[in-house]
Design an enzyme around this catalytic site. Structure first.
Site, PDB file in Angstrom:
ATOM      1  NE  ARG A 103      -3.119   0.231   2.963  1.00 24.99           N
ATOM      2  CZ  ARG A 103      -3.235   0.663   4.233  1.00 24.99           C
ATOM      3  NH1 ARG A 103      -2.943  -0.128   5.235  1.00 24.99           N
ATOM      4  NH2 ARG A 103      -3.654   1.881   4.478  1.00 24.99           N
TER       5      ARG A 103
ATOM      6  N   GLY B 160       8.486  13.928   1.645  1.00 25.78           N
ATOM      7  CA  GLY B 160       7.630  14.942   2.238  1.00 25.78           C
ATOM      8  C   GLY B 160       6.212  14.414   2.267  1.00 25.78           C
ATOM      9  CE1 TYR B 161       2.034  16.111   6.106  1.00 31.83           C
ATOM     10  CE2 TYR B 161       4.094  17.304   5.827  1.00 31.83           C
ATOM     11  CZ  TYR B 161       3.084  16.815   6.640  1.00 31.83           C
ATOM     12  OH  TYR B 161       3.131  17.034   7.993  1.00 31.83           O
TER      13      TYR B 161
ATOM     14  CE1 TYR C 148       5.534   8.373  10.303  1.00 37.34           C
ATOM     15  CE2 TYR C 148       6.223  10.637   9.925  1.00 37.34           C
ATOM     16  CZ  TYR C 148       5.919   9.380   9.438  1.00 37.34           C
ATOM     17  OH  TYR C 148       6.003   9.132   8.082  1.00 37.34           O
TER      18      TYR C 148
END
Ligand code: CAA
Length: 240
Positions: free
Chosen positions: A12, A179-180, A148
């Site tokens: 995933r 990053g995001y 995290y």
């Protein structure tokens, strides 16, 4: 014979992108997952990549898991991508100890577990590629992520130390710090916070899993044999 690559959390999100990219480039790929059997099975059907279930936070489970991967793939692991990771965001003053332990064990202790099992064979064979997935938030910190961010910063120290231990043995150890990226993990962020985060990304958007996978692909090639102990950020320019 094709080199054998194992991607943890490889069915995933970013991990699935890495598994697919490695397969496309000719590696024999195995992907591990923990809980989501339905997602893993559909990933296996679509990609033809074999999937194996175990908890990377559990050393004994990792040993059994690696054993079953090596048996199924008929060889030892040449390339290990430590990608499996979880978030459980909450401000420190509300965080319970079980949350802290779960995030640290899944995101950081898992690297010890997997490398401790896989590295001895790599040293014997004088070849290995290890890529550890860190995070921009392990470098810059983030509200709600003391757990995290600490784990992902730990990934960087682990990477550099193991790189030094392994350099003379033909094994490179590097980190990729996304990053995001658009995945289920970032889709869980509330809309108003999401807007705020996009505003902080110079490129002006979230990244794609294939953009992270390309960085991993480069680091596993022979062309990257002289690159070890480094951190490759894939974050749209979000440097603090
Ligand atoms: N900087 C400074 N302070 C901030 C802040 C920020 N960016 N965001 C929120 N705060 C402050 C708020 O102003 C508030 O302060 P007060 O209590 O004084 O009013 C306090 O923090 C708590 O904020 P919330 O009311 O939003 O608290 P909450 O409990 O509802 O939510 C949270 C807290 C869950 C951590 C939420 O802020 C959040 O989801 N943040 C985003 C965390 C994030 O980016 N996670 C990344 C997930 S994806 C990932 O991790 C992948 C990767 O590698 C990049």
């Amino acid at each position: 014979m094709d080199k054998i690559a194992l991607v943890t959390g490889g069915t995933r999100g970013i991990g699935a992108g890495i598994s697919r990219a490695l397969k496309r480039s000719g590696y024999a790929v195995a992907a591990s997952y923990n809980n989501d059997t339905a997602a893993a099975e559909s990933f296996r059907e679509v990609t033809g990549i074999p999937v194996f279930s175990w908890n990377v936070a559990d050393f004994d489970a990792c040993e059994a898991g690696v054993r079953s991967v090596c048996a199924a793939m008929e060889g030892d692991i040449d390339i290990l991508v430590n990608n499996a990771g979880v978030t459980k965001d909450v401000m420190l003053h509300k965080m319970d100890p079980a949350n802290w332990r779960w995030v640290l064990e899944t995101n950081l202790t898992s690297l010890f577990n997997m490398c401790r099992i896989v590295v001895p064979k790599m040293r014997e064979k004088r070849y290995g590629r290890i890529i550890n997935i860190s995070s921009v938030n392990g470098i810059k910190g983030q509200v709600g992520q003391t757990n995290y961010a600490a784990a992902k910063a730990g990934v960087l120290g682990f990477t550099k130390a193991l790189a030094l231990e392994s350099a003379a043995k033909g094994i490179t150890v590097n980190a990729v710090a996304p990053g995001y990226i658009s995945t289920d993990m970032t889709r869980a962020i509330k809309n108003d916070i999401m807007e705020q985060i996009i505003g902080d990304i110079p490129v002006g958007r979230f990244g794609r899993v294939d953009e992270v996978a390309e960085a991993v692909l480069f680091l596993v090639t022979d062309a990257a044999a002289f690159i070890t102990g480094t951190v490759l950020s894939v974050n749209g320019g979000q440097h603090m």
